[in-house]
Scaffold this motif. Structure first.
Motif, PDB file in Angstrom:
ATOM      1  N   SER A 251       0.856  -1.186   0.000  1.00  0.00           N
ATOM      2  CA  SER A 251       0.000   0.000   0.000  1.00  0.00           C
ATOM      3  C   SER A 251       0.889   1.232   0.000  1.00  0.00           C
ATOM      4  CB  SER A 251      -0.901   0.012   1.239  1.00  0.00           C
ATOM      5  OG  SER A 251      -0.119   0.173   2.413  1.00  0.00           O
ATOM      6  N   ALA A 252       0.316   2.360  -0.407  1.00  0.00           N
ATOM      7  CA  ALA A 252       1.072   3.608  -0.403  1.00  0.00           C
ATOM      8  C   ALA A 252       1.538   3.951   1.009  1.00  0.00           C
ATOM      9  CB  ALA A 252       0.222   4.740  -0.978  1.00  0.00           C
ATOM     10  N   ASN A 253       0.676   3.696   1.990  1.00  0.00           N
ATOM     11  CA  ASN A 253       1.037   3.979   3.371  1.00  0.00           C
ATOM     12  C   ASN A 253       2.190   3.087   3.822  1.00  0.00           C
ATOM     13  OD1 ASN A 253       0.407   5.356   5.947  1.00  0.00           O
ATOM     14  ND2 ASN A 253      -0.068   3.291   6.644  1.00  0.00           N
ATOM     15  N   GLY A 254       2.150   1.821   3.437  1.00  0.00           N
ATOM     16  CA  GLY A 254       3.223   0.908   3.790  1.00  0.00           C
ATOM     17  C   GLY A 254       4.542   1.285   3.139  1.00  0.00           C
ATOM     18  N   ILE A 255       4.497   1.703   1.869  1.00  0.00           N
ATOM     19  CA  ILE A 255       5.716   2.126   1.176  1.00  0.00           C
ATOM     20  C   ILE A 255       6.285   3.374   1.837  1.00  0.00           C
ATOM     21  CG2 ILE A 255       6.683   2.918  -1.014  1.00  0.00           C
ATOM     22  CD1 ILE A 255       4.487   1.299  -2.416  1.00  0.00           C
ATOM     23  N   ALA A 256       5.410   4.340   2.163  1.00  0.00           N
ATOM     24  CA  ALA A 256       5.858   5.567   2.816  1.00  0.00           C
ATOM     25  C   ALA A 256       6.531   5.245   4.144  1.00  0.00           C
ATOM     26  CB  ALA A 256       4.679   6.513   3.021  1.00  0.00           C
ATOM     27  N   GLY A 257       5.956   4.314   4.906  1.00  0.00           N
ATOM     28  CA  GLY A 257       6.562   3.924   6.165  1.00  0.00           C
ATOM     29  C   GLY A 257       7.921   3.282   5.984  1.00  0.00           C
ATOM     30  N   ALA A 258       8.042   2.424   4.973  1.00  0.00           N
ATOM     31  CA  ALA A 258       9.312   1.754   4.717  1.00  0.00           C
ATOM     32  C   ALA A 258      10.395   2.734   4.272  1.00  0.00           C
ATOM     33  CB  ALA A 258       9.117   0.674   3.658  1.00  0.00           C
ATOM     34  N   LEU A 259       9.985   3.791   3.562  1.00  0.00           N
ATOM     35  CA  LEU A 259      10.956   4.773   3.065  1.00  0.00           C
ATOM     36  C   LEU A 259      11.266   5.862   4.076  1.00  0.00           C
ATOM     37  CD1 LEU A 259       9.717   5.281  -0.624  1.00  0.00           C
ATOM     38  CD2 LEU A 259      11.563   3.804   0.194  1.00  0.00           C
ATOM     39  N   SER A 260      10.554   5.882   5.193  1.00  0.00           N
ATOM     40  CA  SER A 260      10.682   6.992   6.148  1.00  0.00           C
ATOM     41  C   SER A 260      12.086   7.105   6.737  1.00  0.00           C
ATOM     42  CB  SER A 260       9.660   6.841   7.281  1.00  0.00           C
ATOM     43  OG  SER A 260       9.882   5.633   7.995  1.00  0.00           O
ATOM     44  N   GLN A 261      12.822   6.008   6.789  1.00  0.00           N
ATOM     45  CA  GLN A 261      14.180   6.070   7.315  1.00  0.00           C
ATOM     46  C   GLN A 261      15.138   6.743   6.340  1.00  0.00           C
ATOM     47  OE1 GLN A 261      15.281   2.071   8.319  1.00  0.00           O
ATOM     48  NE2 GLN A 261      13.905   1.964  10.093  1.00  0.00           N
ATOM     49  N   THR A 262      14.758   6.765   5.071  1.00  0.00           N
ATOM     50  CA  THR A 262      15.616   7.368   4.045  1.00  0.00           C
ATOM     51  C   THR A 262      15.172   8.777   3.672  1.00  0.00           C
ATOM     52  OG1 THR A 262      15.999   5.169   3.128  1.00  0.00           O
ATOM     53  CG2 THR A 262      16.568   7.038   1.732  1.00  0.00           C
ATOM     54  N   TYR A 289      -8.281 -10.209  -6.207  1.00  0.00           N
ATOM     55  CA  TYR A 289      -9.599 -10.677  -6.619  1.00  0.00           C
ATOM     56  C   TYR A 289     -10.139 -11.604  -5.537  1.00  0.00           C
ATOM     57  CZ  TYR A 289     -13.246 -12.675  -9.626  1.00  0.00           C
ATOM     58  OH  TYR A 289     -14.449 -13.078 -10.154  1.00  0.00           O
ATOM     59  N   ASP A 290     -11.283 -11.251  -4.977  1.00  0.00           N
ATOM     60  CA  ASP A 290     -11.920 -12.043  -3.929  1.00  0.00           C
ATOM     61  C   ASP A 290     -12.651 -13.220  -4.578  1.00  0.00           C
ATOM     62  OD1 ASP A 290     -13.261 -13.129  -1.819  1.00  0.00           O
ATOM     63  OD2 ASP A 290     -14.286 -11.289  -1.215  1.00  0.00           O
ATOM     64  N   LEU A 291     -12.096 -14.413  -4.440  1.00  0.00           N
ATOM     65  CA  LEU A 291     -12.691 -15.590  -5.069  1.00  0.00           C
ATOM     66  C   LEU A 291     -14.011 -15.983  -4.429  1.00  0.00           C
ATOM     67  CD1 LEU A 291      -9.430 -17.677  -5.512  1.00  0.00           C
ATOM     68  CD2 LEU A 291     -10.828 -16.716  -7.328  1.00  0.00           C
ATOM     69  N   HIS A 292     -14.240 -15.595  -3.192  1.00  0.00           N
ATOM     70  CA  HIS A 292     -15.514 -15.905  -2.539  1.00  0.00           C
ATOM     71  C   HIS A 292     -16.605 -14.952  -3.013  1.00  0.00           C
ATOM     72  CE1 HIS A 292     -18.350 -17.215   0.494  1.00  0.00           C
ATOM     73  NE2 HIS A 292     -18.474 -15.974   0.917  1.00  0.00           N
ATOM     74  N   GLY A 293     -16.292 -13.657  -3.029  1.00  0.00           N
ATOM     75  CA  GLY A 293     -17.292 -12.669  -3.431  1.00  0.00           C
ATOM     76  C   GLY A 293     -17.285 -12.353  -4.906  1.00  0.00           C
ATOM     77  N   LYS A 294     -16.316 -12.935  -5.679  1.00  0.00           N
ATOM     78  CA  LYS A 294     -16.204 -12.702  -7.129  1.00  0.00           C
ATOM     79  C   LYS A 294     -16.134 -11.213  -7.445  1.00  0.00           C
ATOM     80  CE  LYS A 294     -16.584 -17.123  -7.924  1.00  0.00           C
ATOM     81  NZ  LYS A 294     -15.393 -17.922  -8.307  1.00  0.00           N
ATOM     82  N   ALA A 295     -15.214 -10.522  -6.767  1.00  0.00           N
ATOM     83  CA  ALA A 295     -15.099  -9.072  -6.964  1.00  0.00           C
ATOM     84  C   ALA A 295     -13.632  -8.668  -6.888  1.00  0.00           C
ATOM     85  CB  ALA A 295     -15.910  -8.327  -5.903  1.00  0.00           C
ATOM     86  N   VAL A 296     -13.277  -7.637  -7.667  1.00  0.00           N
ATOM     87  CA  VAL A 296     -11.932  -7.073  -7.629  1.00  0.00           C
ATOM     88  C   VAL A 296     -11.839  -6.128  -6.436  1.00  0.00           C
ATOM     89  CG1 VAL A 296     -10.248  -5.651  -8.849  1.00  0.00           C
ATOM     90  CG2 VAL A 296     -11.654  -7.280 -10.127  1.00  0.00           C
ATOM     91  N   LEU A 297     -10.794  -6.277  -5.642  1.00  0.00           N
ATOM     92  CA  LEU A 297     -10.599  -5.467  -4.445  1.00  0.00           C
ATOM     93  C   LEU A 297      -9.711  -4.266  -4.759  1.00  0.00           C
ATOM     94  CD1 LEU A 297      -9.960  -8.375  -1.910  1.00  0.00           C
ATOM     95  CD2 LEU A 297     -12.123  -7.233  -2.425  1.00  0.00           C
ATOM     96  N   ARG A 298      -9.957  -3.174  -4.072  1.00  0.00           N
ATOM     97  CA  ARG A 298      -9.213  -1.939  -4.322  1.00  0.00           C
ATOM     98  C   ARG A 298      -7.913  -1.865  -3.522  1.00  0.00           C
ATOM     99  NH1 ARG A 298     -12.110   2.136  -6.853  1.00  0.00           N
ATOM    100  NH2 ARG A 298     -14.319   1.689  -7.216  1.00  0.00           N
ATOM    101  N   THR A 299      -7.804  -2.629  -2.453  1.00  0.00           N
ATOM    102  CA  THR A 299      -6.678  -2.481  -1.543  1.00  0.00           C
ATOM    103  C   THR A 299      -5.582  -3.506  -1.813  1.00  0.00           C
ATOM    104  OG1 THR A 299      -7.765  -3.920   0.066  1.00  0.00           O
ATOM    105  CG2 THR A 299      -8.148  -1.558   0.269  1.00  0.00           C
TER     106      THR A 299
END
Length: 419
Positions: A251-262, A289-299
């Motif tokens: 996620s963008a938030n996860g990438i930002a956190g990982a780059l915060s040291q640099t 893709y949620d195979l149970h709900g047959k839907a593309v997920l945004r996250t």
């Protein structure tokens, strides 16, 4: 290492599918993946039919000697080359001319012509083309060489059940060794050769990276109303992070956190940089893709790099994570073969790829090796959990396995890439 025109029949067929219609054919893809050569192949194919009365005109918009600077110049250049019969226009790197869409639309409407374009940024199709051409276009999405194309380029052909590769008058090459070379150096056509050294590859990929960053991202942003992308160092950091984490959800938030040291960066800024790299076709997102709900997920999508050789250049040619690089290559092959590729989610389990194409569905796991029993069970468990009857594959780079386990097809890397 002189460039050679490679026959790429899949893309040639797609480019010719709507020939002689008023649909504009737009070939898109990362720089240097072979778009210009495809236009030449299309032209040679049509010229080779020998139909009298046809006219042909090719223009590379990055050639400053052409004198074409504006959409008006473009229109006049093309108009002056119209023949009495149908005229075939081949316009390379069309995004270099501001307002090109007005000229192309006028040509499409006003003359008996068949138009083929190339572009190196998704911004080309981000509303401009759809608006000004009113949907009268078809996109041909192009990638660097597949493994099969790469082996053809190297003058090799498969033999003995795909286990070895042969060339005329030369020693045989183990397919497994050639796959590892392909994973390391990637499939950029200009350097697809058994003679390419790491030093040559590094010099070429450095040039490619700088071209993509400077021309297709930073230069475009400098001319934009809102300059979200302005820091080449930050762009490099994000690019290297994505390359290092191919096949991982992020996620963008996860990438930002990982780059915060640099560097100090927000998730909003990271999202803008990731989108810019996607728009330049440097990375391709694979949504969940949620195979149970047959839907593309945004996250939490995954990102795959357009060429494994570019990853080697960015990551220092290390060989410690061949499994993820192999997964990246399988993803690119599936895209080439026309599949829409997602990451499958089934409750707490994950399927590497859910592939959809014209009503077909294919589930695929990718593994470097599953000789170890625990690894084998981990790879098979998600596929066993899917209740439907669509084909289920495990693509394995190393190891010898039965062709079928519980109805799940086990596919060797050589067979996957070559068949």
């Amino acid at each position: 290492m002189s460039p050679k025109l490679l026959q790429r029949p899949t893309y040639l067929e797609r480019a010719l599918m709507f020939r002689d219609t008023d649909l504009v054919k737009v070939v898109t893809g990362v720089r240097r993946c072979g778009k210009s050569s495809l236009l030449q192949l299309v032209r040679e194919h049509i010229e080779g039919e020998g139909v009298p009365g046809r006219s042909f005109a090719s223009l590379n918009l990055e050639d400053r000697e052409s004198g074409v600077r504006t959409d008006g110049d473009l229109y006049e250049w093309c108009k002056s080359r119209m023949g009495e019969g149908k005229t075939y226009l081949f316009l390379d790197e069309i995004q270099r001319v501001e307002g090109w869409h007005d000229a192309v639309n006028s040509l499409r409407v006003g003359f008996d012509c068949d138009i083929y374009l190339t572009g190196s940024n998704a911004f080309l199709l981000s509303g401009e083309l759809a608006t000004y051409l009113s949907g009268r276009y078809v996109e041909v999405k192009m990638l660097p060489l597949t493994f099969r194309e790469y082996s053809d380029f190297c003058g090799l052909r498969p033999a003995e059940g795909n286990s070895i590769m042969l060339r005329d008058g030369g020693d045989p090459v183990l397919t497994e060794d050639l796959i590892m070379r392909y994973l390391r150096f990637g499939g950029m056509p200009a350097i697809a050769s058994l003679a390419t050294t790491q030093a040559q590859h590094e010099a070429y990929l450095s040039s490619l990276y700088e071209t993509v960053v400077v021309r297709d991202i930073l230069d475009r942003e400098r001319n934009a109303t809102e300059r979200a992308i302005s820091n080449p160092d930050m762009l490099r950091l994000v690019c290297e992070f994505l390359a290092d984490n191919v096949g991982n959800t992020m996620s963008a938030n996860g990438i930002a956190g990982a780059l915060s040291q640099t560097a100090k960066v927000t998730d909003k800024t990271v999202a803008a940089y990731v989108k810019a790299l996607n728009d330049a076709y440097a990375f391709y997102p694979a949504k969940r893709y949620d195979l149970h709900g047959k839907a593309v997920l945004r996250t939490l999508p995954k990102q795959y790099i357009v060429d494994t050789g570019l990853r080697s250049y960015l990551m220092g040619y290390r060989e410690s994570d061949a499994g993820r690089v192999f997964e990246n290559a399988v993803y690119l092959q599936l895209l080439h073969d026309g599949w829409s590729v997602h990451v499958g989610k089934l409750y707490q389990k994950e399927v590497d790829f859910v592939c959809i194409r014209e009503g077909e569905v294919l589930y695929a796991q990718v593994t470097d090796s599953m000789v170890d029993e625990a690894t084998r069970e981990r790879e098979l468990a998600p596929l066993r959990s899917i209740a439907d009857n669509h084909p289920k594959w495990v693509v394995a780079r190393q190891g010898i396995y039965p062709p079928d386990i519980d109805g799940i097809r086990i596919v060797r890397a050589a067979d996957f890439f070559l068949n």
